[in-house]
Structures are given as C-alpha cells and as structure tokens.
Design an enzyme around this catalytic site. Structure first.
Site: not given
Length: 185
Positions: A57, A96, A122
């Site tokens: 990701s 992230h 998210d």
C-alpha cells in the site's frame, strides 16, 4: 541425518556443568535481545520502534519487506509524513502517509491517512476496525518513520507466513548455542 545424530551424541556426552554454562549463555543472548528492544522503546518513545512493511500500500516509497525505524517524539505530524498507527481491534500496525492534520489544543491533533498506492483515504479502514471517527488521534499514533532498510524484513515475513520455519530456525539456533565449542579449549 548425520549432523543430527552427532549433535545428540555431543549433548549426551556433555558434562552437566558445561551444559549448564551453555544454557545460561543461551538465556543471556535472549535477555540481551529483550534489553535492546526495551532500550529502543525508551529511546524512541515508541511502543514498536521497528516495524516491517507487510503490504504494497505504500509503494513506491516503501515496499513489502522493508524495515522501518520509528520514533514518537512530541514533534508535530505534518501532511506528507509517513506514520505508523494502530487501530482498536487490530493487532498489526499500519504504515500510511498523513494527508490531513488538524491541530487541537495543547499538543494533540487529528489526522487522516492514506496509502500511497491506494485510491482512497483510510476512512473506510477506520470504520472497518471499529474506530468511531473519520480521523485518527494522537493516541493511535505509534510513530513517524525516520529511516528504513529495504527488503531486510522478508525474513520476518517468511517466519510469520510459515510458522514451522520459525520453530526450525529457533531450534537450530538453540542447538548451535548449546553445542558451540569453547574457543579457549
């Protein structure tokens, strides 16, 4: 098979005092690893100062298997910082990028995150794991990424994906410590 039988014979023929010394040495190695980990936790102010990237990701910034080094000092998170956070009901931390940060009174803040390789932020991820807000707060933050080593974490991924491999590696390391030759003899 010859190695295994030789190792068993060597353990059987070992004097009790030497065997005890080897077991104590193994214990010291394990205790040293824990002490280093706890020291890193104190130095970095992070409950997990080292994490491994488990998914794609965050590509192309970080790839699966990269080891990330974190710190959680009181410096502010700004949009663009790569952060590691942990959601309620989720054991595995998530790596992230902070895309939105709203400062609150004191040293607190709210933030919204997104994986570089993901199409959306998210917020759906937060809801999936029982987080009752569309923003994260400082308490979910484990730390900011300060440095990384590429691909070294694949060892950890392999040990988690194949638990039997973990037991084989730990067993072999223990046997090697127990039957190690004393360099002074």
């Amino acid at each position: 098979m010859n190695f295994i039988s030789e190792t068993i014979d060597e353990l059987k023929n070992m004097k009790p005092r030497k065997l005890l010394a080897q077991v104590v040495t193994l214990g010291m190695v394990i205790a040293s690893a824990f002490a280093i980990w706890k020291s890193l936790m104190v130095i970095t102010c992070s409950e997990s100062p080292v994490v491994v990237v488990l998914t794609g990701s965050m590509e192309p910034a970080y790839y699966r298997g990269d080891i990330l080094f974190l710190s959680n000092y009181n410096d502010p998170v700004v949009p663009g910082d790569v952060v590691v956070f942990k959601l309620p009901n989720q054991d595995i931390p998530i790596v992230h990028r902070a895309v939105l940060v709203q400062e609150k009174e004191g040293n607190d803040f709210y933030m919204l995150t997104k994986g570089d390789n993901n199409n959306v932020d998210d917020r759906p991820l937060y809801a999936e794991y029982g987080h009752n807000s569309y923003l994260l707060s400082k308490k979910e933050l484990m730390g900011k990424v300060r440095a990384y080593l590429p691909y070294i974490g694949y060892v950890t991924i392999m040990l988690n994906d194949y638990p039997m491999l973990k037991y084989v590696v730990i067993g072999l390391m223990s046997i090697l410590v127990l039957v190690a030759k004393d360099p002074q003899n």
